[in-house]
Motif scaffolding. Structure first.
Motif, PDB file in Angstrom:
ATOM      1  N   ALA A  48     102.876 -36.207  -7.294  1.00 33.62           N
ATOM      2  CA  ALA A  48     101.817 -36.689  -6.408  1.00 33.62           C
ATOM      3  C   ALA A  48     100.550 -35.878  -6.622  1.00 33.62           C
ATOM      4  O   ALA A  48     100.608 -34.677  -6.884  1.00 33.62           O
ATOM      5  CB  ALA A  48     102.271 -36.583  -4.961  1.00 33.62           C
ATOM      6  N   GLY A  49      99.412 -36.518  -6.491  1.00 34.59           N
ATOM      7  CA  GLY A  49      98.124 -35.855  -6.645  1.00 34.59           C
ATOM      8  C   GLY A  49      97.440 -35.651  -5.307  1.00 34.59           C
ATOM      9  O   GLY A  49      97.876 -36.175  -4.288  1.00 34.59           O
ATOM     10  N   THR A  50      96.383 -34.886  -5.327  1.00 39.03           N
ATOM     11  CA  THR A  50      95.551 -34.688  -4.147  1.00 39.03           C
ATOM     12  C   THR A  50      94.270 -35.466  -4.347  1.00 39.03           C
ATOM     13  O   THR A  50      93.598 -35.323  -5.372  1.00 39.03           O
ATOM     14  CB  THR A  50      95.221 -33.193  -3.961  1.00 39.03           C
ATOM     15  OG1 THR A  50      96.438 -32.475  -3.818  1.00 39.03           O
ATOM     16  CG2 THR A  50      94.348 -32.963  -2.742  1.00 39.03           C
ATOM     17  N   TYR A  51      93.935 -36.282  -3.373  1.00 34.72           N
ATOM     18  CA  TYR A  51      92.740 -37.114  -3.447  1.00 34.72           C
ATOM     19  C   TYR A  51      91.897 -36.875  -2.213  1.00 34.72           C
ATOM     20  O   TYR A  51      92.395 -36.974  -1.082  1.00 34.72           O
ATOM     21  CB  TYR A  51      93.119 -38.594  -3.546  1.00 34.72           C
ATOM     22  CG  TYR A  51      94.015 -38.884  -4.721  1.00 34.72           C
ATOM     23  CD1 TYR A  51      93.472 -39.041  -5.988  1.00 34.72           C
ATOM     24  CD2 TYR A  51      95.387 -38.968  -4.563  1.00 34.72           C
ATOM     25  CE1 TYR A  51      94.287 -39.292  -7.079  1.00 34.72           C
ATOM     26  CE2 TYR A  51      96.215 -39.219  -5.647  1.00 34.72           C
ATOM     27  CZ  TYR A  51      95.658 -39.379  -6.904  1.00 34.72           C
ATOM     28  OH  TYR A  51      96.465 -39.617  -7.975  1.00 34.72           O
ATOM     29  N   SER A  52      90.647 -36.550  -2.424  1.00 31.97           N
ATOM     30  CA  SER A  52      89.751 -36.359  -1.288  1.00 31.97           C
ATOM     31  C   SER A  52      88.311 -36.441  -1.764  1.00 31.97           C
ATOM     32  O   SER A  52      88.024 -36.312  -2.954  1.00 31.97           O
ATOM     33  CB  SER A  52      89.984 -34.997  -0.626  1.00 31.97           C
ATOM     34  OG  SER A  52      89.557 -33.972  -1.477  1.00 31.97           O
ATOM     35  N   ARG A  65      84.662 -31.518  -3.786  1.00 34.15           N
ATOM     36  CA  ARG A  65      86.119 -31.498  -3.926  1.00 34.15           C
ATOM     37  C   ARG A  65      86.625 -30.215  -3.280  1.00 34.15           C
ATOM     38  O   ARG A  65      85.987 -29.168  -3.399  1.00 34.15           O
ATOM     39  CB  ARG A  65      86.500 -31.588  -5.387  1.00 34.15           C
ATOM     40  CG  ARG A  65      86.162 -32.968  -5.957  1.00 34.15           C
ATOM     41  CD  ARG A  65      86.514 -33.087  -7.424  1.00 34.15           C
ATOM     42  NE  ARG A  65      86.262 -34.427  -7.893  1.00 34.15           N
ATOM     43  CZ  ARG A  65      85.074 -34.899  -8.263  1.00 34.15           C
ATOM     44  NH1 ARG A  65      84.018 -34.126  -8.205  1.00 34.15           N
ATOM     45  NH2 ARG A  65      84.940 -36.137  -8.684  1.00 34.15           N
ATOM     46  N   ALA A 124      88.673 -27.978  -3.969  1.00 33.50           N
ATOM     47  CA  ALA A 124      89.026 -26.813  -4.787  1.00 33.50           C
ATOM     48  C   ALA A 124      87.892 -25.787  -4.838  1.00 33.50           C
ATOM     49  O   ALA A 124      88.101 -24.658  -5.244  1.00 33.50           O
ATOM     50  CB  ALA A 124      89.382 -27.261  -6.199  1.00 33.50           C
TER      51      ALA A 124
END
Length: 152
Positions: free
Chosen positions: A2-6, A63, A65
């Protein structure tokens, strides 16, 4: 996996040291493009950069990060070097310490974009200090006026 999306939309506001009117119309567009390049180079999404001779508004898709403070530090450092290396002002250019960062929903992108785009018309009716204090109040950010920007 699963990825992180934002996508977090942030308006960043900061001023020239001692609020001097140093950003000249002859080179402000080049400065704005340079700042957009810094943002893009950091893997973030520049939406619009605009401002007045004494301050900037930057609207970004951030993002998670990257910390906002790290992005602002890089923008200020690199854009100060851009101005100083080209001798665009007499003496040494620098930004004031601190900044404002205000978050928005996706549905507000156009409204914030237009607000930043129309800074010159907006500031015919309102000073930067009034504008900045209104941002702080609107976003319910407690502040002590003695710790705001150095006002001329």
């Amino acid at each position: 996996m699963a990825g992180t999306y934002s996508q977090i939309y942030i308006q960043i506001v900061f001023a020239v040291k001692v609020r001097q009117n140093l950003i000249h119309p002859a080179w402000k567009d080049a400065l704005h493009k340079y700042i957009a390049g810094i943002i893009k180079g950091k893997g973030q999404k520049p939406i619009i950069v605009n401002g007045m001779p004494d301050h900037l508004h930057i609207f970004v898709g951030l993002r998670p990060a990257m910390a906002i403070s790290d992005l602002v530090r890089d923008i200020k450092n690199n854009s100060s070097n851009f101005i100083n290396d080209r001798h665009l002002v007499n003496g040494k250019f620098s930004w004031q310490e601190g900044f404002g960062a205000f978050s928005y929903a996706h549905s507000q992108i156009e409204q914030v974009y237009n607000y930043i785009l129309n800074q010159e018309a907006h500031h015919q009716r309102k000073t930067f200090k009034t504008e900045y204090v209104e941002f702080l109040n609107t976003f319910d950010i407690p502040f002590d006026e003695k710790y705001l920007f150095e006002w001329c």
